[in-house]
Design an enzyme around this catalytic site. Structure first.
Site, PDB file in Angstrom:
ATOM      1  CB  CYS A  78      -0.941  -0.001   1.429  1.00  0.00           C
ATOM      2  SG  CYS A  78      -2.060   1.579   1.627  1.00  0.00           S
ATOM      3  CB  CYS A  84      -1.855   4.615   6.759  1.00  0.00           C
ATOM      4  SG  CYS A  84      -3.153   4.198   6.547  1.00  0.00           S
ATOM      5  CB  CYS A  87      -1.406  -1.267   7.896  1.00  0.00           C
ATOM      6  SG  CYS A  87      -2.922  -1.838   6.692  1.00  0.00           S
ATOM      7  CB  CYS A 162      -7.593   1.778   2.272  1.00  0.00           C
ATOM      8  SG  CYS A 162      -7.811   0.439   4.319  1.00  0.00           S
ATOM      9  CD  GLN A 267     -16.691  -9.953  15.244  1.00  0.00           C
ATOM     10  OE1 GLN A 267     -15.889  -9.712  15.221  1.00  0.00           O
ATOM     11  NE2 GLN A 267     -17.531 -10.396  16.938  1.00  0.00           N
ATOM     12  CB  CYS A 389     -10.618  -8.149  19.831  1.00  0.00           C
ATOM     13  SG  CYS A 389     -11.503  -7.083  20.590  1.00  0.00           S
TER      14      CYS A 389
HETATM   15  C1  LIG Z   1     -16.979  -7.388  21.265  1.00  0.00           C
HETATM   16  S1  LIG Z   1     -18.579  -6.024  21.080  1.00  0.00           S
HETATM   17  C2  LIG Z   1     -19.493  -7.770  21.203  1.00  0.00           C
HETATM   18  C3  LIG Z   1     -20.887  -8.126  20.074  1.00  0.00           C
HETATM   19  C4  LIG Z   1     -21.343  -9.441  19.452  1.00  0.00           C
HETATM   20  N1  LIG Z   1     -20.757 -10.637  20.343  1.00  0.00           N
HETATM   21  C5  LIG Z   1     -20.734  -9.924  18.424  1.00  0.00           C
HETATM   22  O1  LIG Z   1     -19.852 -10.578  17.527  1.00  0.00           O
HETATM   23  O2  LIG Z   1     -20.033  -8.414  17.257  1.00  0.00           O
HETATM   24  C6  LIG Z   1     -18.724  -6.506  22.578  1.00  0.00           C
HETATM   25  C7  LIG Z   1     -20.324  -5.986  23.284  1.00  0.00           C
HETATM   26  O3  LIG Z   1     -20.216  -5.713  24.976  1.00  0.00           O
HETATM   27  C8  LIG Z   1     -20.630  -4.964  25.071  1.00  0.00           C
HETATM   28  N2  LIG Z   1     -20.498  -3.916  26.025  1.00  0.00           N
HETATM   29  C9  LIG Z   1     -19.650  -3.628  26.676  1.00  0.00           C
HETATM   30  N3  LIG Z   1     -20.099  -3.658  27.777  1.00  0.00           N
HETATM   31  C10 LIG Z   1     -20.507  -3.949  28.427  1.00  0.00           C
HETATM   32  C11 LIG Z   1     -20.780  -4.345  29.501  1.00  0.00           C
HETATM   33  N4  LIG Z   1     -20.530  -3.951  30.640  1.00  0.00           N
HETATM   34  N5  LIG Z   1     -22.053  -4.809  29.666  1.00  0.00           N
HETATM   35  C12 LIG Z   1     -22.826  -4.949  28.677  1.00  0.00           C
HETATM   36  N6  LIG Z   1     -22.204  -5.726  27.753  1.00  0.00           N
HETATM   37  C13 LIG Z   1     -21.159  -4.447  27.130  1.00  0.00           C
HETATM   38  C14 LIG Z   1     -21.091  -3.797  23.693  1.00  0.00           C
HETATM   39  O4  LIG Z   1     -21.968  -2.713  23.678  1.00  0.00           O
HETATM   40  C15 LIG Z   1     -20.422  -4.579  22.174  1.00  0.00           C
HETATM   41  O5  LIG Z   1     -22.076  -4.608  21.993  1.00  0.00           O
END
Ligand SMILES: C[S@@+](CC[C@H](N)C(=O)[O-])C[C@H]1O[C@@H](n2cnc3c(N)ncnc32)[C@H](O)[C@@H]1O
Length: 431
Positions: A78, A84, A87, A162, A267, A389
């Protein structure tokens, strides 16, 4: 090959890069201690400018000149790579890069006294698949900058291309730049979240500058010409307002069709999401008839499991939960998914509440879920699947579960964020 990278002043030193650190910086071992060097590769012999010190006393260096290239260094594909911040590691041979990603989880496990032997081969997700991206915009004179921030800086890299995002997202960059140039005054800033949904692009613009009537008309035209599904805006931290709703944006999870709220978590790639869902499904035995999905978001895992279990999905965000609830009422789901709003940090599900489930899936934000995991580790639930993650916070959570008597059976890293130091994973704990 000698290649000049960037001129600069400051104290100069020459170093050999020994390895790649967990954040993608090369690490050189010198008489003055460790030096971390962004954009370097193992085997590089470099002339550096020392730019600062990290916590713990290690130095930070900026490449002035590559005196000799390491064997795994390649030309990054890129043109924006370097400045940037999107990456960090495009300058490495694919094999070397994949081996490094494969080892990342093990490094964090070892720090927590856990055995890295449980880590399975990396699932590779190709670049060019990211269907959700957040771009920053800033008006500088006549130029509207649109792109990602530089690493460790507020400066913007104005992207012409990108390699991470889908062609649909990429093709919108130039027209989006033009319409934001009409909207933002000199010095004005915005953040644009773009999601490539099944019914078209969903765009949310967050800014402190409310659109006037003329801008609203231009934005409606833009949505029409570019065939967006939905275009919304919101004041930073406020409620979103649709400026054009031409079709409801739709995402399918299992048999459910979900309309995400503007800017919702998702995701980042469909391919990465499919890999995570496969891993979660294969970790949960058919005999698990009641499953808790914690940090459920829009129901990515809840709906994907609904063909074989009843799912209770817990989520803290009201808008995400409302979208999940609406989808859960679709007749094809036969009432097998129910949602509950709960702040799992302040009010985690207690072990007595968890014990009614045959399996738990939890997918917390980057910081991990220590409060919730403490209760899971005291529960009797036989199968616990962690999606994460952030290998560092995951390893801390894993330690709590293992201390509570769970066996860490396997971990599969999924490279959802190619060319970065970020890594997704799915881990299975049994008792
Ligand atoms: C990494 S995302 C995962 C969402 C889903 N499992 C997915 O794969 O799309 C984390 C999620 O946790 C929620 N979250 C963050 N802090 C939280 C809390 N204290 N209590 C409940 N949910 C929470 C966020 O709103 C978000 O939807």
């Amino acid at each position: 090959m000698r290649r000049r990278v960037r001129p600069g002043g400051g104290r100069q030193i020459d170093v050999s890069v020994a390895e790649l650190g967990a954040r993608g910086d090369g690490v050189a071992k010198t008489g003055e201690g460790l030096v971390f060097v962004p954009l370097s590769a193992p085997g590089d012999f470099l002339r550096l400018r020392v730019t600062g010190e990290k916590k713990g006393g290690a130095l930070l260096g900026e490449i002035l000149e590559i005196l000799e290239e390491g064997p795994d260094r390649i030309d990054p594909p890129c043109p924006h790579f370097g400045p940037c911040g999107g990456c960090q590691v495009q300058h490495l041979q694919a094999d070397f890069y994949h081996r490094w990603k494969q080892l990342l989880v093990g490094t964090h496990l070892s720090r927590q006294g856990l055995d890295p032997a449980v880590v399975r081969p990396l699932v590779q997700i190709a670049p060019g698949c990211r269907r959700r991206a957040v771009f920053a915009a800033r008006r500088r004179g006549r130029r509207l900058q649109l792109g990602f921030h530089e690493a460790r800086s507020h400066n913007l890299v104005d992207l012409t291309t990108c390699l991470l995002v889908t062609p649909t997202l990429l093709n919108l960059l130039e027209p989006l730049r033009a319409v934001l140039a009409l909207w933002l005054p000199e010095g004005g800033e915005a953040e644009a979240t773009l999601v490539d949904t099944e019914t078209g692009l969903d765009l949310l613009v967050e800014t402190d500058v409310a659109p006037d009537l003329e801008t609203r008309e231009a934005l409606a035209d833009f949505a029409e010409t570019r065939d967006l599904a939905r275009l919304s805006w919101r004041l930073r931290g406020g409620l979103s307002e649709p400026l054009a709703l031409r079709r409801l944006p739709v995402l399918s999870f299992g048999r459910a069709q979900v309309t995400p709220p503007p800017g919702a978590f998702l995701q980042p790639s469909r391919e990465g999401e499919a890999a995570l869902i496969d891993l979660v499904r294969s970790a949960i035995p058919d005999s698990a008839l009641r499953v808790a999905d914690l940090y459920a978001g829009l129901g990515t895992f809840a709906f994907a499991l609904a063909d074989r279990a009843r799912i209770l999905a817990y989520e803290g965000d009201a808008e995400a939960l409302a979208a999940l609830d609406t989808a859960a009422r679709q007749p094809s789901l036969q009432g097998r998914v129910a949602g509950e709003r709960r702040d799992l940090g302040r009010q985690p599900l207690r072990s007595e509440e968890l014990n009614v489930f045959d399996a738990i899936v939890f997918d917390p934000p980057r910081a991990g879920a220590p409060a919730q995991v403490a209760h899971i580790s005291a529960s009797d639930v036989p199968t616990v699947v962690a999606v994460s993650c952030n290998p560092a916070s995951f390893a801390r959570d894993a330690r709590l579960l293992v201390d509570g008597g769970y066996r860490l059976e396997q971990i599969t890293p999924v490279d959802q964020f190619p060319w970065s130091s970020h890594l997704e994973l799915v881990a299975v704990f049994l008792r």
